[in-house]
Scaffold this active site. Structure first.
Site: not given
Ligand code: GLA
Length: 389
Positions: A140, A214, A354
């Site tokens: 991210h 997110h 997402e």
């Molecule tokens: C994303 C990832 C997850 C986790 C979340 C944040 O969606 O796919 O594995 O890391 O972010 O907690």
């Protein structure tokens, strides 16, 4: 008073009332202070309202959607977005837990294996800020991703939508990524009860770009238990299986006959405890589905997902121009994050959809490219549409 006069008076009052209501319910945006960051900069909270009373609150810190108020089947509004009530709580998040509640994610949403990629013969090293299964990767956007920057913000109002335009110049070398990336994200709350997100970016050097939002949804209302009884449909007949570090193996596997088949509606909790290596690696669902786009053009919105919550009747539809969607059902939520209603968010009390390109695309030549080059425009949109039945 003569009954005719009374009726006339009542009619006049009704007209007046509807005029007042009408003028009061045009799409609008208000701005209130949201606190001060550790470095002293002030963040704002923008509340977008449409003419049906739906509201979405967004802070320019991280472009975070902090609240989404939409009606159930009886017209009752509830806040269906997980999040915090203070800026400080958002700023602290990530130091340990990394929920990314409601945030804009970039420069690269999702994981990049080993925190590195090679582009045009040059290797770029990123912060390995995540270690699923004990294996380091970049997640991210890095240590200070787009979820942790203060965006420039400009409110927008149109006849049938209220909007917020956010802009961030991500400098050449920021978080290890090449090129100055000029990013604009515009949120719209429309009179169709849609949250529309438009992403635009340009660069002066070739760089990977994969932007997303997110938000975690609980359609019964944030803080009201798990999302295991939410019924999910995914317009996707393939997904990308992962290794234990949550990096795609490169395979595009059919979902048919597996707990990953949501082509027909299924309760999220229905098959989540099945003995299945992929569910074990993800700690539940935390995978990337390839949307069945058929012959749709690249800039066409295609329905990726639908979520139905049986108690309130709320429905969330996700439409996107992106090729894939990460469905994550909040497996890492551990009750340590108390949310807006002071209720701790336990495991699987929110779900994310997402929209994006698949994880690790910069290292996966067979996946659609995420590389943006000078002179090109990264342009994509996603719509979260809310209704009830
Ligand atoms: C994303 C990832 C997850 C986790 C979340 C944040 O969606 O796919 O594995 O890391 O972010 O907690």
């Amino acid at each position: 008073m003569h009954p005719n006069h009374l009726r006339a008076l009542a009619a006049a009052l009704a007209t007046l009332a509807s005029a007042v209501t009408l003028s009061a319910v045009q799409p609008a945006i208000t701005m209130t202070p949201f606190g001060t960051l550790r470095d002293g900069r002030a963040a704002q909270l923008y509340t977008l309202a449409n003419s049906h009373g739906a509201k979405v609150a967004i802070t320019n810190y991280g472009g975070i959607v902090t609240r989404i108020l939409v009606p159930d089947r009886d017209g009752n509004l509830a806040d269906i977005a997980l999040g915090y009530d203070t800026l400080a709580a958002y700023e602290k998040d990530g130091a340990t837990t990394g929920t990314y509640f409601g945030a804009l994610i970039g420069r690269y949403g999702n994981r990049i294996a080993r925190g590195q990629f090679t582009l045009d013969g040059k290797t770029f090293k990123l912060a390995a800020n995540n270690t699923p299964g004990g294996i380091p990767c970049a997640l991210h956007g890095g240590k200070v991703g787009f979820d942790k920057v203060l965006w420039d913000a400009a409110p927008l109002v149109e006849k049938d939508a209220a909007g917020l335009r956010l802009r961030h110049l991500s400098k050449d070398g920021e978080e290890g990524y090449p090129g100055n990336l000029d990013v604009t994200v515009t949120y719209w709350l429309t009179d169709k009860n849609e949250l529309r997100i438009e992403y635009l970016a340009t660069t002066d050097k070739a760089t990977p770009v994969n932007l997303t939002n997110h938000s975690y949804f609980n359609l019964r209302g944030e803080g009201s238990g798990t999302i295991l009884d939410h019924v999910l449909t995914l317009n996707a007949s393939r997904y990308t299986p992962v290794d234990k570090g949550l990096i795609p193996t490169g395979q595009l596997a059919p979902v048919a006959g597996t707990p990953f088949d949501f082509t027909k509606p299924h309760a999220i909790g229905g098959r989540i405890e099945t003995q299945n290596e992929q569910l074990l690696f993800g700690g539940g669902y935390d995978h990337n589905w390839l949307i069945d786009r058929g012959s749709a053009k690249s800039r066409a919105l295609v329905k990726a997902a639908e979520v139905y919550e049986p108690v309130t009747g709320r429905v969330l539809e996700v439409l996107t121009e992106e090729p894939a969607v990460q469905f994550y059902c909040g497996n890492f939520l551990d009750g340590k994050n108390a949310g807006k209603s002071k209720i701790a968010y336990k495991k699987r009390t929110g779900l994310c959809l997402e929209t994006q390109h698949s994880p690790d695309s910069p290292n996966q030549p067979a996946f659609p490219s995420t590389i943006l080059r000078p002179g090109e425009r990264y342009e994509t949109a996603t719509v979260y549409r809310f209704s009830a039945r």
